[in-house]
Design a protein around this motif. Structure first.
Motif, PDB file in Angstrom:
ATOM      1  N   ASP A 150       0.861  -1.132   0.021  1.00  0.00           N
ATOM      2  CA  ASP A 150      -0.106   0.004  -0.032  1.00  0.00           C
ATOM      3  C   ASP A 150       0.914   1.217  -0.113  1.00  0.00           C
ATOM      4  O   ASP A 150       1.995   1.168   0.494  1.00  0.00           O
ATOM      5  N   VAL A 151       0.584   2.131  -0.539  1.00  0.00           N
ATOM      6  CA  VAL A 151       0.988   3.504  -0.672  1.00  0.00           C
ATOM      7  C   VAL A 151      -0.123   4.365   0.164  1.00  0.00           C
ATOM      8  O   VAL A 151      -1.115   4.495  -0.460  1.00  0.00           O
ATOM      9  N   ILE A 152       0.501   5.319   0.861  1.00  0.00           N
ATOM     10  CA  ILE A 152      -0.377   6.345   1.674  1.00  0.00           C
ATOM     11  C   ILE A 152       0.267   7.706   1.498  1.00  0.00           C
ATOM     12  O   ILE A 152       1.295   7.934   2.068  1.00  0.00           O
ATOM     13  N   VAL A 153      -0.184   8.649   0.669  1.00  0.00           N
ATOM     14  CA  VAL A 153       0.243  10.098   0.777  1.00  0.00           C
ATOM     15  C   VAL A 153      -0.511  10.817   1.695  1.00  0.00           C
ATOM     16  O   VAL A 153      -1.537  11.140   1.670  1.00  0.00           O
ATOM     17  N   VAL A 154       0.094  11.297   2.526  1.00  0.00           N
ATOM     18  CA  VAL A 154      -0.367  11.999   3.645  1.00  0.00           C
ATOM     19  C   VAL A 154      -0.174  13.648   3.410  1.00  0.00           C
ATOM     20  O   VAL A 154       1.200  13.710   3.597  1.00  0.00           O
ATOM     21  N   PHE A 155      -1.150  14.512   3.203  1.00  0.00           N
ATOM     22  CA  PHE A 155      -1.031  15.953   3.310  1.00  0.00           C
ATOM     23  C   PHE A 155      -1.269  16.458   4.754  1.00  0.00           C
ATOM     24  O   PHE A 155      -2.306  16.386   5.286  1.00  0.00           O
ATOM     25  N   ALA A 202      -2.126   1.148 -13.020  1.00  0.00           N
ATOM     26  CA  ALA A 202      -0.989   0.275 -12.593  1.00  0.00           C
ATOM     27  C   ALA A 202      -1.249  -0.837 -11.725  1.00  0.00           C
ATOM     28  O   ALA A 202      -0.693  -1.891 -11.381  1.00  0.00           O
ATOM     29  N   GLY A 203      -2.833  -1.078 -11.342  1.00  0.00           N
ATOM     30  CA  GLY A 203      -3.326  -2.081 -10.711  1.00  0.00           C
ATOM     31  C   GLY A 203      -3.590  -1.758  -9.247  1.00  0.00           C
ATOM     32  O   GLY A 203      -4.093  -2.788  -8.436  1.00  0.00           O
ATOM     33  N   PHE A 204      -3.343  -0.447  -8.856  1.00  0.00           N
ATOM     34  CA  PHE A 204      -3.731  -0.192  -7.239  1.00  0.00           C
ATOM     35  C   PHE A 204      -5.166   0.259  -7.353  1.00  0.00           C
ATOM     36  O   PHE A 204      -5.774   0.721  -8.139  1.00  0.00           O
ATOM     37  N   HIS A 205      -5.984   0.269  -6.033  1.00  0.00           N
ATOM     38  CA  HIS A 205      -7.126   0.444  -5.794  1.00  0.00           C
ATOM     39  C   HIS A 205      -6.898   2.054  -5.210  1.00  0.00           C
ATOM     40  O   HIS A 205      -6.390   2.229  -4.002  1.00  0.00           O
ATOM     41  N   THR A 206      -7.486   2.959  -5.974  1.00  0.00           N
ATOM     42  CA  THR A 206      -7.083   4.346  -5.343  1.00  0.00           C
ATOM     43  C   THR A 206      -8.397   4.787  -4.445  1.00  0.00           C
ATOM     44  O   THR A 206      -9.381   4.546  -4.685  1.00  0.00           O
ATOM     45  N   ALA A 207      -8.017   5.758  -3.595  1.00  0.00           N
ATOM     46  CA  ALA A 207      -8.799   6.160  -2.579  1.00  0.00           C
ATOM     47  C   ALA A 207      -8.212   7.623  -2.137  1.00  0.00           C
ATOM     48  O   ALA A 207      -7.201   7.753  -1.971  1.00  0.00           O
ATOM     49  N   ALA A 208      -9.429   8.134  -1.587  1.00  0.00           N
ATOM     50  CA  ALA A 208      -9.012   9.505  -1.107  1.00  0.00           C
ATOM     51  C   ALA A 208      -9.990   9.522   0.333  1.00  0.00           C
ATOM     52  O   ALA A 208     -10.887   9.164   0.421  1.00  0.00           O
ATOM     53  N   VAL A 209      -8.965   9.818   1.419  1.00  0.00           N
ATOM     54  CA  VAL A 209      -9.878  10.062   2.660  1.00  0.00           C
ATOM     55  C   VAL A 209      -9.532  11.541   3.218  1.00  0.00           C
ATOM     56  O   VAL A 209      -8.702  12.172   3.443  1.00  0.00           O
ATOM     57  N   LEU A 259     -10.527   0.883   4.808  1.00  0.00           N
ATOM     58  CA  LEU A 259      -9.995   0.561   3.598  1.00  0.00           C
ATOM     59  C   LEU A 259      -8.860  -0.677   3.885  1.00  0.00           C
ATOM     60  O   LEU A 259      -8.762  -1.490   3.108  1.00  0.00           O
ATOM     61  N   ARG A 260      -8.030  -0.372   4.751  1.00  0.00           N
ATOM     62  CA  ARG A 260      -6.921  -1.191   4.888  1.00  0.00           C
ATOM     63  C   ARG A 260      -7.223  -2.689   5.817  1.00  0.00           C
ATOM     64  O   ARG A 260      -6.723  -2.776   6.625  1.00  0.00           O
ATOM     65  N   THR A 261      -8.198  -3.247   5.335  1.00  0.00           N
ATOM     66  CA  THR A 261      -8.730  -4.372   6.045  1.00  0.00           C
ATOM     67  C   THR A 261      -8.121  -5.755   5.449  1.00  0.00           C
ATOM     68  O   THR A 261      -8.566  -6.700   5.982  1.00  0.00           O
ATOM     69  N   GLY A 262      -7.584  -5.619   4.300  1.00  0.00           N
ATOM     70  CA  GLY A 262      -6.954  -6.866   3.738  1.00  0.00           C
ATOM     71  C   GLY A 262      -8.026  -7.383   2.837  1.00  0.00           C
ATOM     72  O   GLY A 262      -7.788  -8.647   2.246  1.00  0.00           O
ATOM     73  N   ALA A 263      -9.002  -6.822   2.806  1.00  0.00           N
ATOM     74  CA  ALA A 263     -10.153  -7.443   2.010  1.00  0.00           C
ATOM     75  C   ALA A 263     -10.021  -6.992   0.509  1.00  0.00           C
ATOM     76  O   ALA A 263     -10.638  -7.882  -0.360  1.00  0.00           O
ATOM     77  N   HIS A 264      -9.078  -6.043   0.171  1.00  0.00           N
ATOM     78  CA  HIS A 264      -9.058  -5.985  -1.294  1.00  0.00           C
ATOM     79  C   HIS A 264      -7.978  -6.852  -1.857  1.00  0.00           C
ATOM     80  O   HIS A 264      -6.931  -7.273  -1.309  1.00  0.00           O
ATOM     81  N   ASP A 265      -8.398  -7.249  -3.364  1.00  0.00           N
ATOM     82  CA  ASP A 265      -7.354  -8.024  -4.053  1.00  0.00           C
ATOM     83  C   ASP A 265      -6.231  -7.263  -4.627  1.00  0.00           C
ATOM     84  O   ASP A 265      -5.354  -7.847  -5.269  1.00  0.00           O
ATOM     85  N   ARG A 266      -6.109  -5.765  -4.498  1.00  0.00           N
ATOM     86  CA  ARG A 266      -5.049  -5.084  -4.882  1.00  0.00           C
ATOM     87  C   ARG A 266      -4.683  -4.119  -3.860  1.00  0.00           C
ATOM     88  O   ARG A 266      -5.365  -3.716  -2.801  1.00  0.00           O
ATOM     89  N   ASP A 267      -3.307  -3.875  -3.913  1.00  0.00           N
ATOM     90  CA  ASP A 267      -2.950  -2.851  -3.010  1.00  0.00           C
ATOM     91  C   ASP A 267      -3.485  -1.438  -3.191  1.00  0.00           C
ATOM     92  O   ASP A 267      -4.102  -1.106  -4.134  1.00  0.00           O
ATOM     93  N   LEU A 268      -3.553  -0.687  -2.243  1.00  0.00           N
ATOM     94  CA  LEU A 268      -4.245   0.442  -2.003  1.00  0.00           C
ATOM     95  C   LEU A 268      -3.147   1.802  -2.158  1.00  0.00           C
ATOM     96  O   LEU A 268      -2.080   1.690  -1.969  1.00  0.00           O
ATOM     97  N   PHE A 269      -3.856   2.750  -2.942  1.00  0.00           N
ATOM     98  CA  PHE A 269      -2.980   4.015  -3.426  1.00  0.00           C
ATOM     99  C   PHE A 269      -3.938   5.258  -2.598  1.00  0.00           C
ATOM    100  O   PHE A 269      -4.834   5.541  -3.420  1.00  0.00           O
TER     101      PHE A 269
END
Length: 553
Positions: free
Chosen positions: A240-245, A332-339, A389-399
């Motif tokens: 997973d990648v997390i961009v924190v502002f 590239a195959g990531f599941h993208t999300a905004a929090v 989001l980060r529950t491990g339920a996704h079949d793709r890494d998160l961005f």
């Protein structure tokens, strides 16, 4: 005899008093400051070059229909400049820059929303009505003042001709000064103690034209994507990648003693803890496109790889079809999300930003009390990200893009870290949300505001560090960025520089060193400052096996 004498002088005294008051009204409006630094008694000693041109023009035209038309034009022009000066004053106070009449109109509603959060709905409405009333009163005073001078009797044609000639001469001097102000030519002299107040209007007109021209060029550039259709992008990231502002986190945290005696120590302690857990870190500085506010400009600049320093460019970026970092991550195959815990209204722009999942304030499940304008503590935001989001339920890494909120104004009250397992639905923060003085008390004292800001940024950093430590066994790649420096009078620093930290496994952090970062969480003073718009491409290059830039123009 005394009574008779008074009767004889009264008609002379009253017109003289009216003329004096009328001149004073126009003078005060014309010398209105457009920058907080000009709020000194010395500003009253400046002579506005328009004043003689205005007075002589009114004398030359008189009080008839042409005179009324002239007064309408003069009052309208002066009021436009007065409002622009007030807008300039407000923008310099809040964002350390002048007002752009093309790009900044959308900020009016944002400013009202922020003011509502700080002082309440009713005081905000009253403040807005007071501002409108002030504009109306100034316009009425100018109409009266111009009428007083227009009604001065000049019966002889030679006197009106002389007044007209002098008005043309005065207008010529003022025009020459505006040419000098806009850089078109230089004057052979510089009259001391004078100013051309309409310079603000001329400069804003030039700025509006330049913005429109720049917008066309931006739209063309936005359609050119050096990575469009590239293969193997971001294939070196296996997690997973997390961009924190981090809201309002700027370089002042390292260079200004009032903040540097706390924030670097927090980072140093966190660095030692994370290193002991096997994580690597690197840090540096970026140049943000905004200061004092407008976080979304920094978010857009980072994501689009284009310099988005105003609302016009922001709109152009959204409409351009430019592939953001999140679009590329999705390809590239990531599941993208905004929090985004501070998004409380509709956010239609998000539909073209590349996010598959959007978690705004109402989606995060916070049941606690708000911290004034701040909807929820940062710790709850991070916990909600894990829960949703980060529950491990996704079949793709998160961005993921996450924007913190606690270090946003008004910084009252500031929560404290608690045990992560106790966060729950957020009601545990209720006592903290009601602690201390409210914003309308704290904001009467600038030193108290700075102290609260200092604590709020430190709390935000504690959250980032604690979250990274909590997930050290299976760490995400975290890119932690300040969105902008706080406004100058709070940050005690007017630079646009913001920190960037990379936290994660050694193999990935080592790749980020190519950005000119220094090891650890406390960047060295000589660390080069990169423009934030370079980061999208740098990120792709660092974490892609073969970053194809064949589409670059």
């Amino acid at each position: 005899m005394a009574v008779a004498g008074a009767r004889l002088t009264q008609p002379t005294v009253r017109p003289a008093l009216r003329l004096t008051l009328a001149t004073l009204v126009m003078y005060l409006v014309l010398v209105q400051p457009s920058h907080p630094g000009a709020m000194t008694w010395g500003a009253l000693a400046v002579f506005p070059l328009e004043l003689p041109a205005i007075v002589l023009s009114l004398l030359a035209v008189g009080a008839g229909r042409p005179g009324r038309l002239l007064r309408v034009g003069l009052v309208a022009a002066i009021m436009v400049v007065a409002v622009l000066k007030a807008a300039d004053f407000a923008m310099h106070s809040a964002l350390n820059r002048g007002f752009n009449p093309v790009a900044d109109l959308a900020l009016v509603s944002a400013g009202l929303n922020l003011l509502t959060g700080a002082i309440g709905v009713v005081p905000t409405i009253l403040a807005a009505l007071a501002a409108l009333l002030a504009v109306a009163l100034v316009a009425a005073a100018l109409w009266w003042a111009t009428g007083v001078w227009a009604r001065v009797p000049l019966r002889r044609p030679v006197l009106r001709g002389a007044a007209a000639g002098m008005a043309v001469l005065a207008a010529g001097v003022a025009t020459a000064e505006v040419g000098a102000a806009t850089g078109r030519w230089s004057l052979p002299f510089d009259p001391p103690g004078t100013a051309f107040t309409a310079r603000v209007g001329v400069q804003r007109w030039a700025l509006a034209r330049a913005t429109i021209t720049d917008l066309r060029a931006f739209e063309t550039a936005a359609r050119s994507d050096p990575y469009a259709g590239g293969d193997g992008l971001l294939d070196l990231i296996d997690r997973d990648v997390i961009v924190v502002f981090v809201e309002s986190y700027g370089r002042t945290s390292f260079d200004t003693s009032f903040f540097a005696d706390l924030h670097p120590a927090t980072l140093a302690a966190g660095e030692a803890d994370l290193a002991a857990r096997g994580l690597s870190m690197a840090s540096g500085f970026l140049r943000s496109p905004t200061r004092g506010g407008q976080s979304w400009l920094a978010h857009a600049t980072f994501a689009n790889g284009l310099w988005v320093d105003g609302q016009t460019r922001y709109g152009a970026a959204l409409a351009s079809g430019r592939q953001t970092l999140y679009h590329l991550a999705q390809d590239a195959g990531f599941h993208t999300a905004a929090v985004m815990p501070q998004i409380t209204l509709d956010w239609p722009e998000s539909l073209v930003m590349g996010f598959e999942t959007i978690l705004a304030a109402d989606d995060l499940g916070y049941e606690g009390l708000p911290f004034n304008w701040v909807t929820m503590p940062d710790q709850f935001t991070f916990a909600a990200m894990d829960r949703l989001l980060r529950t491990g339920a996704h079949d793709r890494d998160l961005f993921i893009q996450l924007a913190t909120g606690t270090s946003h104004a008004p910084w009252v009250p500031v929560p404290e870290m608690i045990d992560w397992d106790a966060v729950g639905d957020g009601t545990i923060f209720n006592d903290m949300a009601q602690a201390g003085d409210p914003p309308n008390v704290v904001w009467r004292d600038r030193d108290r505001v700075r102290a609260q800001y200092r604590l709020a940024v430190d709390y935000a950093l504690q959250n980032v560090l604690s979250y990274a430590a909590r997930h050290a066994d299976d760490p995400p790649l975290m890119i932690v960025i300040g969105d902008h420096q706080a406004t100058g009078w709070i940050a005690l620093d007017d630079r646009p520089d913001v920190p960037i930290h990379v936290i994660g496994p050694e193999d990935l952090v080592a790749r980020a060193e190519a950005w000119g970062l220094a090891r650890g969480l406390v960047p060295t003073p000589d660390t080069p400052v990169r423009p934030m718009d370079e980061m999208r491409d740098l990120f792709i290059e660092a974490f892609s096996t073969d970053a194809d830039r064949s589409g670059e123009s």
